[in-house]
Design a protein around this motif. Structure first.
Motif, PDB file in Angstrom:
ATOM      1  N   LYS A  58      14.790  10.423  -4.223  1.00 11.13           N
ATOM      2  CA  LYS A  58      15.913   9.667  -3.647  1.00 11.13           C
ATOM      3  C   LYS A  58      15.447   8.844  -2.452  1.00 11.13           C
ATOM      4  CE  LYS A  58      19.520  12.787  -5.196  1.00 11.13           C
ATOM      5  NZ  LYS A  58      20.484  13.835  -4.835  1.00 11.13           N
ATOM      6  N   ARG A  59      14.601   9.432  -1.626  1.00 10.72           N
ATOM      7  CA  ARG A  59      14.059   8.718  -0.466  1.00 10.72           C
ATOM      8  C   ARG A  59      13.229   7.517  -0.928  1.00 10.72           C
ATOM      9  NH1 ARG A  59      11.125  12.774   2.709  1.00 10.72           N
ATOM     10  NH2 ARG A  59      13.214  13.404   3.310  1.00 10.72           N
ATOM     11  N   PHE A  60      12.415   7.714  -1.947  1.00  8.30           N
ATOM     12  CA  PHE A  60      11.584   6.639  -2.481  1.00  8.30           C
ATOM     13  C   PHE A  60      12.448   5.507  -3.037  1.00  8.30           C
ATOM     14  CE2 PHE A  60       9.587   4.958  -6.419  1.00  8.30           C
ATOM     15  CZ  PHE A  60       8.596   4.206  -5.823  1.00  8.30           C
ATOM     16  N   ILE A  61      13.439   5.844  -3.831  1.00  8.82           N
ATOM     17  CA  ILE A  61      14.310   4.825  -4.432  1.00  8.82           C
ATOM     18  C   ILE A  61      15.031   4.032  -3.346  1.00  8.82           C
ATOM     19  CG2 ILE A  61      16.391   4.493  -5.834  1.00  8.82           C
ATOM     20  CD1 ILE A  61      15.401   6.868  -7.559  1.00  8.82           C
ATOM     21  N   GLU A  91       0.824  -1.207   0.000  1.00 11.32           N
ATOM     22  CA  GLU A  91       0.000   0.000   0.000  1.00 11.32           C
ATOM     23  C   GLU A  91       0.860   1.261   0.000  1.00 11.32           C
ATOM     24  OE1 GLU A  91      -0.429  -2.383   2.501  1.00 11.32           O
ATOM     25  OE2 GLU A  91      -2.009  -3.444   1.419  1.00 11.32           O
ATOM     26  N   THR A  92       1.963   1.214   0.736  1.00 11.56           N
ATOM     27  CA  THR A  92       2.869   2.366   0.807  1.00 11.56           C
ATOM     28  C   THR A  92       3.518   2.607  -0.551  1.00 11.56           C
ATOM     29  OG1 THR A  92       3.331   1.767   3.102  1.00 11.56           O
ATOM     30  CG2 THR A  92       4.794   3.375   2.079  1.00 11.56           C
ATOM     31  N   GLU A  94       1.654   7.114  -6.467  1.00 14.49           N
ATOM     32  CA  GLU A  94       0.564   8.054  -6.740  1.00 14.49           C
ATOM     33  C   GLU A  94       0.940   9.478  -6.321  1.00 14.49           C
ATOM     34  OE1 GLU A  94      -2.749   6.223  -4.766  1.00 14.49           O
ATOM     35  OE2 GLU A  94      -3.244   4.998  -6.526  1.00 14.49           O
ATOM     36  N   PHE A  95       1.643   9.599  -5.194  1.00 15.42           N
ATOM     37  CA  PHE A  95       2.102  10.914  -4.738  1.00 15.42           C
ATOM     38  C   PHE A  95       3.062  11.529  -5.758  1.00 15.42           C
ATOM     39  CE2 PHE A  95       5.732  13.095  -2.733  1.00 15.42           C
ATOM     40  CZ  PHE A  95       5.088  14.246  -2.314  1.00 15.42           C
ATOM     41  N   LEU A  96       4.047  10.755  -6.218  1.00 15.73           N
ATOM     42  CA  LEU A  96       5.009  11.268  -7.200  1.00 15.73           C
ATOM     43  C   LEU A  96       4.318  11.623  -8.515  1.00 15.73           C
ATOM     44  CD1 LEU A  96       8.014   8.859  -6.542  1.00 15.73           C
ATOM     45  CD2 LEU A  96       7.828  11.277  -5.903  1.00 15.73           C
ATOM     46  N   LYS A  97       3.344  10.826  -8.886  1.00 15.33           N
ATOM     47  CA  LYS A  97       2.570  11.103 -10.106  1.00 15.33           C
ATOM     48  C   LYS A  97       1.783  12.406  -9.958  1.00 15.33           C
ATOM     49  CE  LYS A  97      -1.390   9.206 -12.330  1.00 15.33           C
ATOM     50  NZ  LYS A  97      -2.334   8.122 -12.414  1.00 15.33           N
ATOM     51  N   THR A  98       1.151  12.596  -8.813  1.00  8.85           N
ATOM     52  CA  THR A  98       0.388  13.815  -8.554  1.00  8.85           C
ATOM     53  C   THR A  98       1.297  15.043  -8.547  1.00  8.85           C
ATOM     54  OG1 THR A  98      -1.200  12.562  -7.251  1.00  8.85           O
ATOM     55  CG2 THR A  98      -1.187  14.938  -6.930  1.00  8.85           C
ATOM     56  N   GLU A  99       2.461  14.915  -7.914  1.00 11.55           N
ATOM     57  CA  GLU A  99       3.407  16.030  -7.879  1.00 11.55           C
ATOM     58  C   GLU A  99       3.905  16.366  -9.282  1.00 11.55           C
ATOM     59  OE1 GLU A  99       4.639  18.080  -5.158  1.00 11.55           O
ATOM     60  OE2 GLU A  99       2.692  17.285  -4.606  1.00 11.55           O
ATOM     61  N   SER A 100       4.136  15.355 -10.093  1.00 15.73           N
ATOM     62  CA  SER A 100       4.567  15.598 -11.473  1.00 15.73           C
ATOM     63  C   SER A 100       3.507  16.365 -12.249  1.00 15.73           C
ATOM     64  CB  SER A 100       4.862  14.276 -12.192  1.00 15.73           C
ATOM     65  OG  SER A 100       5.914  13.611 -11.567  1.00 15.73           O
ATOM     66  N   LYS A 101       2.270  15.976 -12.065  1.00 15.68           N
ATOM     67  CA  LYS A 101       1.158  16.652 -12.751  1.00 15.68           C
ATOM     68  C   LYS A 101       1.019  18.092 -12.254  1.00 15.68           C
ATOM     69  CE  LYS A 101      -2.490  16.465 -15.440  1.00 15.68           C
ATOM     70  NZ  LYS A 101      -2.351  16.276 -16.881  1.00 15.68           N
ATOM     71  N   LEU A 109       7.722  12.311 -16.975  1.00 15.92           N
ATOM     72  CA  LEU A 109       7.761  11.596 -15.696  1.00 15.92           C
ATOM     73  C   LEU A 109       6.359  11.152 -15.282  1.00 15.92           C
ATOM     74  CD1 LEU A 109       9.346  10.584 -13.264  1.00 15.92           C
ATOM     75  CD2 LEU A 109       9.108  12.866 -12.262  1.00 15.92           C
ATOM     76  N   TYR A 110       5.377  12.023 -15.458  1.00 16.25           N
ATOM     77  CA  TYR A 110       3.987  11.684 -15.127  1.00 16.25           C
ATOM     78  C   TYR A 110       3.536  10.449 -15.912  1.00 16.25           C
ATOM     79  CZ  TYR A 110      -1.096  11.943 -15.028  1.00 16.25           C
ATOM     80  OH  TYR A 110      -2.426  11.631 -14.902  1.00 16.25           O
ATOM     81  N   ASN A 111       3.817  10.433 -17.202  1.00 20.42           N
ATOM     82  CA  ASN A 111       3.412   9.298 -18.039  1.00 20.42           C
ATOM     83  C   ASN A 111       4.113   8.008 -17.620  1.00 20.42           C
ATOM     84  OD1 ASN A 111       1.616  10.804 -19.568  1.00 20.42           O
ATOM     85  ND2 ASN A 111       3.187  11.409 -21.031  1.00 20.42           N
ATOM     86  N   GLU A 112       5.398   8.099 -17.292  1.00 26.27           N
ATOM     87  CA  GLU A 112       6.135   6.920 -16.846  1.00 26.27           C
ATOM     88  C   GLU A 112       5.596   6.406 -15.513  1.00 26.27           C
ATOM     89  OE1 GLU A 112      10.418   6.889 -16.973  1.00 26.27           O
ATOM     90  OE2 GLU A 112      10.421   8.248 -18.678  1.00 26.27           O
ATOM     91  N   LEU A 113       5.310   7.316 -14.598  1.00 25.37           N
ATOM     92  CA  LEU A 113       4.772   6.908 -13.299  1.00 25.37           C
ATOM     93  C   LEU A 113       3.385   6.281 -13.449  1.00 25.37           C
ATOM     94  CD1 LEU A 113       5.940   9.927 -11.157  1.00 25.37           C
ATOM     95  CD2 LEU A 113       6.635   7.547 -10.835  1.00 25.37           C
ATOM     96  N   ASP A 114       2.588   6.817 -14.358  1.00 25.88           N
ATOM     97  CA  ASP A 114       1.249   6.275 -14.599  1.00 25.88           C
ATOM     98  C   ASP A 114       1.343   4.841 -15.123  1.00 25.88           C
ATOM     99  OD1 ASP A 114      -1.593   6.544 -14.649  1.00 25.88           O
ATOM    100  OD2 ASP A 114      -1.488   6.825 -16.831  1.00 25.88           O
ATOM    101  N   ALA A 115       2.234   4.612 -16.075  1.00 23.35           N
ATOM    102  CA  ALA A 115       2.404   3.266 -16.630  1.00 23.35           C
ATOM    103  C   ALA A 115       2.972   2.310 -15.587  1.00 23.35           C
ATOM    104  CB  ALA A 115       3.325   3.323 -17.855  1.00 23.35           C
ATOM    105  N   THR A 116       3.918   2.788 -14.798  1.00 26.16           N
ATOM    106  CA  THR A 116       4.525   1.962 -13.757  1.00 26.16           C
ATOM    107  C   THR A 116       3.500   1.603 -12.689  1.00 26.16           C
ATOM    108  OG1 THR A 116       6.678   2.991 -14.142  1.00 26.16           O
ATOM    109  CG2 THR A 116       6.372   1.848 -12.044  1.00 26.16           C
ATOM    110  N   LEU A 117       2.693   2.569 -12.310  1.00 26.85           N
ATOM    111  CA  LEU A 117       1.653   2.321 -11.310  1.00 26.85           C
ATOM    112  C   LEU A 117       0.709   1.215 -11.784  1.00 26.85           C
ATOM    113  CD1 LEU A 117       0.686   3.314  -8.564  1.00 26.85           C
ATOM    114  CD2 LEU A 117      -0.659   5.025  -9.724  1.00 26.85           C
ATOM    115  N   PHE A 118       0.347   1.261 -13.050  1.00 32.51           N
ATOM    116  CA  PHE A 118      -0.539   0.227 -13.610  1.00 32.51           C
ATOM    117  C   PHE A 118       0.144  -1.143 -13.553  1.00 32.51           C
ATOM    118  CE2 PHE A 118      -2.063  -2.282 -17.227  1.00 32.51           C
ATOM    119  CZ  PHE A 118      -3.414  -2.333 -16.917  1.00 32.51           C
ATOM    120  N   LYS A 119       1.427  -1.220 -13.938  1.00 33.45           N
ATOM    121  CA  LYS A 119       2.168  -2.492 -13.919  1.00 33.45           C
ATOM    122  C   LYS A 119       2.272  -3.039 -12.499  1.00 33.45           C
ATOM    123  CE  LYS A 119       5.155  -1.325 -17.818  1.00 33.45           C
ATOM    124  NZ  LYS A 119       6.532  -0.973 -18.193  1.00 33.45           N
TER     125      LYS A 119
END
Length: 117
Positions: A39-42, A4-5, A11-18, A102-112
């Protein structure tokens, strides 16, 4: 990090990108703050117990916010006319294009990731 985290972080990174993509001006401070979060996320993903597949999918995201040439000018001679303003405009447009990518990449990654978890 739990499933969940991971999803909430993506989703947070995607929202910030948008949000940054829609900003009129993207400041250096905003870029730095987002880079710190990335960096913290990675680091959290690397330390997690997720499968190699999930870690690989996350590692494929291009988080380079300083990358240039997303918005190549068609007529370079126009840069000479506006001077500093043209460079500032070019930089802002480049940043917006980078956040869109970045938004598009995060969206695709989130789906995967959701489909695997």
């Amino acid at each position: 990090m739990e499933k969940e985290t991971l999803i909430k972080y993506l989703e947070f990174l995607k929202t910030e990108s948008k949000r940054h993509q829609n900003d009129k001006i993207i400041t250096d401070d905003e870029l730095n703050q987002l880079e710190i979060e990335i960096k913290r996320f990675i680091q959290k993903v690397k330390e997690s117990l997720f499968s190699k597949e999930i870690k690989f999918i996350i590692s494929q995201i291009d988080f380079n916010l300083n990358e240039e040439n997303h918005n190549k000018p068609k007529h370079k001679w126009l840069n000479f006319i506006g001077g500093f303003q043209a460079n500032e405009f070019k930089q802002q447009e480049n940043r917006k294009q980078r956040f869109l990518k970045l938004y598009n990449e995060l969206d695709a990654t989130l789906f995967k990731v959701k489909s695997i978890l």
